[in-house]
Scaffold this active site. Sequence first.
Site, PDB file in Angstrom:
ATOM      1  CD1 TRP A  80      -2.682   1.743   0.487  1.00  0.00           C
ATOM      2  CD2 TRP A  80      -1.309   2.502   2.078  1.00  0.00           C
ATOM      3  NE1 TRP A  80      -3.032   3.047   0.756  1.00  0.00           N
ATOM      4  CE2 TRP A  80      -2.205   3.533   1.729  1.00  0.00           C
ATOM      5  CE3 TRP A  80      -0.342   2.754   3.064  1.00  0.00           C
ATOM      6  CZ2 TRP A  80      -2.168   4.803   2.320  1.00  0.00           C
ATOM      7  CZ3 TRP A  80      -0.294   4.013   3.655  1.00  0.00           C
ATOM      8  CH2 TRP A  80      -1.204   5.015   3.289  1.00  0.00           C
ATOM      9  CD  GLU A 138      -4.476  -1.858   2.040  1.00  0.00           C
ATOM     10  OE1 GLU A 138      -3.322  -2.175   2.399  1.00  0.00           O
ATOM     11  OE2 GLU A 138      -5.365  -1.504   2.833  1.00  0.00           O
ATOM     12  CE  LYS A 169      -6.269   5.740   2.741  1.00  0.00           C
ATOM     13  NZ  LYS A 169      -5.370   5.549   3.889  1.00  0.00           N
ATOM     14  CG  ASP A 192      -8.489  -1.389   4.534  1.00  0.00           C
ATOM     15  OD1 ASP A 192      -9.560  -1.021   5.061  1.00  0.00           O
ATOM     16  OD2 ASP A 192      -7.397  -1.347   5.124  1.00  0.00           O
ATOM     17  CG  HIS A 236      -8.763   1.372   1.923  1.00  0.00           C
ATOM     18  ND1 HIS A 236      -7.485   1.013   1.582  1.00  0.00           N
ATOM     19  CD2 HIS A 236      -8.677   1.872   3.180  1.00  0.00           C
ATOM     20  CE1 HIS A 236      -6.667   1.276   2.582  1.00  0.00           C
ATOM     21  NE2 HIS A 236      -7.363   1.793   3.559  1.00  0.00           N
ATOM     22  CG  HIS A 266      -5.822  -4.955   4.876  1.00  0.00           C
ATOM     23  ND1 HIS A 266      -4.962  -3.882   4.752  1.00  0.00           N
ATOM     24  CD2 HIS A 266      -5.038  -6.061   4.930  1.00  0.00           C
ATOM     25  CE1 HIS A 266      -3.719  -4.336   4.725  1.00  0.00           C
ATOM     26  NE2 HIS A 266      -3.742  -5.640   4.816  1.00  0.00           N
ATOM     27  CG  ASP A 295      -9.336   4.107   5.774  1.00  0.00           C
ATOM     28  OD1 ASP A 295      -9.676   3.070   6.366  1.00  0.00           O
ATOM     29  OD2 ASP A 295      -8.212   4.266   5.258  1.00  0.00           O
ATOM     30  CG  ASP A 342      -7.552   2.245   9.654  1.00  0.00           C
ATOM     31  OD1 ASP A 342      -7.622   1.147   9.093  1.00  0.00           O
ATOM     32  OD2 ASP A 342      -7.173   3.279   9.071  1.00  0.00           O
ATOM     33  CG  ASP A 389      -5.058  -2.217   8.085  1.00  0.00           C
ATOM     34  OD1 ASP A 389      -4.421  -1.713   9.034  1.00  0.00           O
ATOM     35  OD2 ASP A 389      -5.111  -1.695   6.962  1.00  0.00           O
TER      36      ASP A 389
END
Length: 422
Positions: free
Chosen positions: A188, A229, A231, A262, A265, A289, A297, A299, A329
């Site tokens: 990424w 990856e 985004k 992800d 994302h 992810h 995003d 997380d 993640d």
Amino acid sequence: MGTGEIEKAYRLARERYGDIGVDTERALSRLERVPLSLHCWQGDDIGGFERPDAHLAAGGIQVTGGHPGKARAVEELRCDLDKAFSLIPGRHRLNLHASYGEFGGRRVDRDEIEADHYRGWVQWARDRGLKLDFNATCFSHPKADSGFTLSSKDDAVRAFWIEHVERCRAVGAFMGRELESPCLHNLWIPDGSKDTPVDRWGHRRLLRDALDEIYATDYPPNEMKDALESKLFGIGSESFVVGSHEFYLAYALEHGKLVCLDLGHFHPTESIADKVSAILTFSEEVLLHLSRGVRWDSDHVVILSDDVRALMEEIVRGGALDRVHLALDFFDASLNRVGGWVIGARAVLQALLLALLQPNERLKEIEEAGDAFGRLALFEEFKALPFGAVWDYHCARSQVPIAAAWRREIAEYDAEVTSERS
Ligand code: RNT
Ligand code: ZN
């Protein structure tokens, strides 16, 4: 709850599931064989061990929260990981970032890393029967401050990052060889721009060429595999992300690489569950992810949410468990970090178990018979089945504490270990 009670509750649950044609034993033995890749970076807010030159997390990723006790050195991180793994049923993997090498207090720049810097991790993993995955670290570094790395128009900057990623792939292959399990190397990069660029084309061509150069070296798939990856946007790359979903999907399909999806994302209303069958119709494998975006995003720690459940259902219904790599993640510094790992990992395994506890063949027949009512009614029925009893039994059988007991262990670990760190 004692063992006798756990077993008693399980026996009743097994009957209930049996009534709708689900074999709980089969579901559990499948669940036991699914590895999760636990991300090392939840333990120290993506700090890494490049000290004394450590750069704070930067490049569109942001950790918030001030809970005390982040791991400050490799020993502390390993101790925290041991604690986390002891509370997660099953045998799993550890996902390392390049910045977590053991550099012996020396300044080793990203274009200088070598397998030797990760030998300690390999030994540590081997001792525990764990396997390793790996990631190039193309952020939190002065040469990423412009916002561009592999797609930079500065030849020297681009060459620096190409060198880094090439070395990371070699490290990944080393890990896979040593531990006899293919290491998944995920890439990424933060590349993109805050405001509308004029030349999207140029950056994308540069990225394509950089990837071609990086992947020119072939490694056997039993040593390592590559994932890319994408985004949607990041902090500082709101208007343009070079490595968008379409870009990497096209690249991966053309070059036999994996895409990494992800959960944070994509547009918030986009369903990642829906993408699995689309991508796996054309690609052998996919990397996921598991993350939880709240409004963006962000997380957050993964929980047993509808989207994670839907994702696991799709994978199970497609018989695709062996083609999907599950990696966590997220990074939350507002709560006990070890507890965060465990919540996230247990949630993913629970979602998977819920998916395995569905009579998928029967549902398919109902659907093919055109019985929309029957399908919906059955979907609703599962929601009230005694899933918790099956999960508790699974934890007990895997010698992992259930419910209140594991929360107590985290609280004790916080009091005795992590809160003592300044
Ligand atoms: C960033 C990506 C990436 C990172 C890790 C630390 O938006 O999700 O996977 O979280 O590499
Ligand atoms: Zn990610």
